[in-house]
Enzyme design. Structure first.
Site, short mmCIF file in Angstrom:
data_model
loop_
_atom_site.label_atom_id
_atom_site.label_comp_id
_atom_site.label_asym_id
_atom_site.label_seq_id
_atom_site.Cartn_x
_atom_site.Cartn_y
_atom_site.Cartn_z
N TYR A 87 -1.09 0.99 -9.15
CA TYR A 87 -0.93 1.60 -7.83
C TYR A 87 0.00 2.81 -7.92
O TYR A 87 1.17 2.70 -8.30
CB TYR A 87 -0.36 0.60 -6.82
CG TYR A 87 -1.23 -0.60 -6.54
CD1 TYR A 87 -2.58 -0.62 -6.87
CD2 TYR A 87 -0.70 -1.73 -5.93
CE1 TYR A 87 -3.38 -1.72 -6.61
CE2 TYR A 87 -1.48 -2.84 -5.65
CZ TYR A 87 -2.82 -2.83 -6.00
OH TYR A 87 -3.59 -3.94 -5.74
N ASN B 93 0.40 -6.16 12.33
CA ASN B 93 -0.20 -7.22 11.51
C ASN B 93 0.56 -8.53 11.68
O ASN B 93 -0.05 -9.59 11.83
CB ASN B 93 -0.21 -6.80 10.04
CG ASN B 93 -1.24 -5.73 9.73
OD1 ASN B 93 -2.19 -5.54 10.49
ND2 ASN B 93 -1.06 -5.03 8.63
#
Length: 311
Positions: A53, A289
């Site tokens: 990443y 979320n």
């Protein structure tokens, strides 16, 4: 936030994990600090990153953002497989794994990785080389728990058998794509994980954003959205999936919830799921979320979901 144990041998994970793939790519170090702080404030203790990443910057930014609070969280990272253009010779995978863990430890600024994932399996290396090397890392204390990712049921069973036969550390969990619109793992990955006492950690729980309701059938994708920027992710935006999303949205609304709450709640109602990985690029997304948790689907809800998906 609720926590669950990863499989039978793993650590406790917050049921919502923060996917850190945006760090070092979409977000700089300062923005990463803000998102990590919001996650900690929301009770998230499960942070999922990988050496690939941001070409390592995700780990660097995450480690720096956690700082003195590192011991409060579970850091999961993943090593890259042996390069496909590199011919396999005995020891090649072992070397890649050892290089991977040293690099991740350095970038994260920590002395151990709580959950260390095989990001992708090596198609040629034998299982004994894999499990022997991973066990070495556990015995050294550089890795506390092992896990695997992007594997099928046969690979789960084979790798588990190789470790068990040698009395070595086994995998505590498996990470796979799983959501209301992508359920292939239910055929073999989930049963294989259950048989081996492994927890399941779904990624892409919102189907790359389709299950947020922000995309509309027949309408242009919003500027800057994942579908607009990366066509690969837009492959999920089919006519059938849009129709399913409409039915699921109606179901959720009828029960006083929204689509995101349904997407998270349905996954967390699956008995093998430990924690759901969701990325975020702003503190507001983290809060949204976390705020979407709390709908505990009962048997009637789950039956209604199946009916909605069937059309």
């Amino acid at each position: 936030m609720e926590k669950r144990t990863l499989g039978t041998t793993g650590p406790e994970l917050s049921v919502l994990g923060l996917g850190c793939n945006n760090f070092g790519m979409k977000l700089d170090a300062g923005q990463t600090r803000e998102v990590v702080a919001a996650a900690l404030d929301a009770g998230i203790t499960h942070f999922d990153t990988a050496e690939m990443y941001g070409e390592g910057r995700s780990e660097e930014f995450l480690g720096a953002a956690l700082g003195a609070r590192r011991d409060e969280v579970v850091i999961a990272s993943k090593y890259l497989p042996r390069p496909q253009d590199e011919a396999y010779v005995p020891g090649a995978l072992a070397r890649r794994i050892r290089e991977g863990v040293e690099g991740s430890l350095r970038r994260l600024g920590t002395d151990r990785i709580d959950v260390w994932y095989q990001h992708y399996p090596d198609a040629e290396a034998p299982d004994d080389e894999l499990v022997t090397t991973l066990d070495e890392l556990v015995r050294s204390g550089k890795v506390l728990h092992l896990a695997t990712s992007n594997v099928d049921g046969g690979q789960i069973a084979g790798q588990a058998a190789a470790a068990r036969e040698r009395g070595l550390a086994t995998f505590a969990g498996v990470q796979s794509e799983w959501n209301l619109l992508s359920r292939a793992v239910e055929a073999d990955v989930v049963p294989a994980a259950r048989a081996e006492g492994m927890g399941v950690v779904p990624y892409f729980p919102l189907a790359s954003g389709l299950l947020t309701g922000k995309y509309a059938a027949g309408q242009p994708y919003p500027d800057g959205s994942r579908f607009a920027v990366i066509p690969y992710f837009a492959q999920v935006a089919t006519e059938d999936n849009f129709a399913a999303v409409a039915r699921l949205s109606e179901l959720a609304a009828a029960r006083g919830h929204d689509l995101v709450s349904l997407a998270f709640g349905w996954l967390l109602a699956q008995p093998d799921v430990t924690s759901v990985i969701a990325g975020a690029s702003t503190p507001a997304q983290v809060a949204a979320n976390a705020g979407a948790l709390g709908w505990t689907l009962d048997a009637d809800d789950l039956a209604a979901v199946e009916a909605a998906l069937a059309g």
